[in-house]
Motif scaffolding. Sequence first.
Motif, PDB file in Angstrom:
ATOM      1  N   SER A 117       0.863  -1.189   0.000  1.00  0.00           N
ATOM      2  CA  SER A 117       0.000   0.000   0.000  1.00  0.00           C
ATOM      3  C   SER A 117       0.890   1.226   0.000  1.00  0.00           C
ATOM      4  CB  SER A 117      -0.898   0.014   1.232  1.00  0.00           C
ATOM      5  OG  SER A 117      -1.433   1.315   1.382  1.00  0.00           O
ATOM      6  N   LEU A 177       0.320   4.155   0.387  1.00  0.00           N
ATOM      7  CA  LEU A 177      -0.016   5.194   1.368  1.00  0.00           C
ATOM      8  C   LEU A 177       1.119   5.358   2.387  1.00  0.00           C
ATOM      9  CD1 LEU A 177      -2.451   7.023   2.110  1.00  0.00           C
ATOM     10  CD2 LEU A 177      -3.227   5.197   3.634  1.00  0.00           C
ATOM     11  N   ASP A 206      -4.342   3.832  -2.622  1.00  0.00           N
ATOM     12  CA  ASP A 206      -5.455   4.222  -1.740  1.00  0.00           C
ATOM     13  C   ASP A 206      -5.912   5.648  -2.012  1.00  0.00           C
ATOM     14  OD1 ASP A 206      -5.947   2.003   0.088  1.00  0.00           O
ATOM     15  OD2 ASP A 206      -3.886   2.337   0.756  1.00  0.00           O
ATOM     16  N   HIS A 258      -7.914   1.453  -4.830  1.00  0.00           N
ATOM     17  CA  HIS A 258      -8.901   1.278  -3.750  1.00  0.00           C
ATOM     18  C   HIS A 258      -9.566   2.628  -3.523  1.00  0.00           C
ATOM     19  CE1 HIS A 258      -9.478   0.361   0.842  1.00  0.00           C
ATOM     20  NE2 HIS A 258     -10.627   0.431   0.203  1.00  0.00           N
ATOM     21  N   PRO A 314     -11.236   2.100   7.289  1.00  0.00           N
ATOM     22  CA  PRO A 314     -10.443   2.754   6.259  1.00  0.00           C
ATOM     23  C   PRO A 314     -10.156   4.220   6.597  1.00  0.00           C
ATOM     24  CG  PRO A 314     -12.668   2.282   5.464  1.00  0.00           C
ATOM     25  CD  PRO A 314     -12.527   1.606   6.790  1.00  0.00           C
ATOM     26  N   GLY A 315      -9.012   4.695   6.132  1.00  0.00           N
ATOM     27  CA  GLY A 315      -8.661   6.104   6.329  1.00  0.00           C
ATOM     28  C   GLY A 315      -7.188   6.331   6.628  1.00  0.00           C
ATOM     29  N   GLY A 359      -1.113   2.018   9.238  1.00  0.00           N
ATOM     30  CA  GLY A 359      -0.487   1.848  10.540  1.00  0.00           C
ATOM     31  C   GLY A 359      -1.420   1.504  11.688  1.00  0.00           C
ATOM     32  N   ASP A 363      -6.918  -5.949   3.770  1.00  0.00           N
ATOM     33  CA  ASP A 363      -6.224  -4.652   3.824  1.00  0.00           C
ATOM     34  C   ASP A 363      -6.380  -4.050   5.217  1.00  0.00           C
ATOM     35  OD1 ASP A 363      -5.217  -2.109   3.314  1.00  0.00           O
ATOM     36  OD2 ASP A 363      -6.824  -1.525   1.936  1.00  0.00           O
ATOM     37  N   GLY A 367      -3.440  -3.457   8.742  1.00  0.00           N
ATOM     38  CA  GLY A 367      -2.767  -4.133   9.855  1.00  0.00           C
ATOM     39  C   GLY A 367      -2.189  -5.489   9.501  1.00  0.00           C
ATOM     40  N   GLY A 379       1.047  -1.960   4.091  1.00  0.00           N
ATOM     41  CA  GLY A 379       1.646  -0.637   3.967  1.00  0.00           C
ATOM     42  C   GLY A 379       2.827  -0.505   4.893  1.00  0.00           C
ATOM     43  N   SER A 380       2.546  -0.248   6.163  1.00  0.00           N
ATOM     44  CA  SER A 380       3.639  -0.010   7.104  1.00  0.00           C
ATOM     45  C   SER A 380       4.561  -1.224   7.238  1.00  0.00           C
ATOM     46  CB  SER A 380       3.083   0.430   8.460  1.00  0.00           C
ATOM     47  OG  SER A 380       1.954  -0.304   8.805  1.00  0.00           O
TER      48      SER A 380
HETATM   49  C1  DX5 Z   1      -6.420   2.151   4.923  1.00  0.00           C
HETATM   50  C2  DX5 Z   1      -5.855   1.733   3.599  1.00  0.00           C
HETATM   51  C3  DX5 Z   1      -4.794   0.723   3.688  1.00  0.00           C
HETATM   52  C4  DX5 Z   1      -3.582   1.125   4.494  1.00  0.00           C
HETATM   53  C5  DX5 Z   1      -2.893  -0.119   4.967  1.00  0.00           C
HETATM   54  O1  DX5 Z   1      -7.555   2.909   4.708  1.00  0.00           O
HETATM   55  O2  DX5 Z   1      -6.872   1.197   2.773  1.00  0.00           O
HETATM   56  O3  DX5 Z   1      -4.410   0.264   2.401  1.00  0.00           O
HETATM   57  O4  DX5 Z   1      -2.681   1.906   3.773  1.00  0.00           O
HETATM   58  O5  DX5 Z   1      -1.806   0.241   5.772  1.00  0.00           O
HETATM   59  P1  DX5 Z   1      -1.234  -0.747   6.883  1.00  0.00           P
HETATM   60  O6  DX5 Z   1      -0.773  -1.977   6.188  1.00  0.00           O
HETATM   61  O7  DX5 Z   1      -0.125   0.041   7.498  1.00  0.00           O
HETATM   62  O8  DX5 Z   1      -2.362  -1.045   7.853  1.00  0.00           O
END
Ligand code: DX5
Length: 217
Positions: A7, A9, A34, A65, A140-141, A144, A175, A177, A197-198
Amino acid sequence: MILVAPSILSADFARLGKSCVAMGDAGADILHFDVMDGMFVPNISFGIPVLKDLNKYTDMPIDVHLMIEEPHRYIKQFAENGADYITIHVEAESDIEGTLKMIADYGVIPAVSVKPGTPAEAVFPYLEKIGMILVMSVEPGFGGQSFMPCAIDKVRILREECNRRGLTDMLIEVDGGINLETGKLVVDAGADVLVAGSALFNADDPASIIAQFKTMA
Ligand code: DX5
Ligand code: ZN
């Protein structure tokens, strides 16, 4: 086979192209893009011009997304600027069937997503019209956040229903955590696309994490 979707983001946006190429070199399969509008979710991210430019840097498939209200308004622009998958939220769109058809008519793979509080059954009416389901395992939003275990049963219910209908090619993506521990939980429940993502962009050695995700099945 498990597909890994970083991700972006969580990327450093000032080095976005290079970071995405590095994820591809590290073994990632799909870029997860995202889009947030400050209405459907309480955050604003990036949109169509960034997608357009990113496609100049990488041939990786891009999974858009859309965390935006009434996404049918922007399908054309995302499709024409290089989306390979477009995911809409059942909670955000007043004409879900029409929007999925619009996505497919552009030659893009349509997908449907549900937030943690929305039951798996909300996706059932659309299963024959989509190639992927996105189960959110955080609200969502934001990147991390911590994984919400309610996603595990949702994946199991959706995989069973797809199998019951003979939809054996359906991708189920999770998607929010996702790390080596939570990724294994959702893969065991039937997921085959892991968004992270993180866990990837903050890692010293993303290639090793991607390799471990890919051998989970
Ligand atoms: C949250 C996004 C995710 C997010 C995932 O709204 O849809 O794609 O970036 O990030 P991690 O993997 O850090 O939870
Ligand atoms: Zn996402």
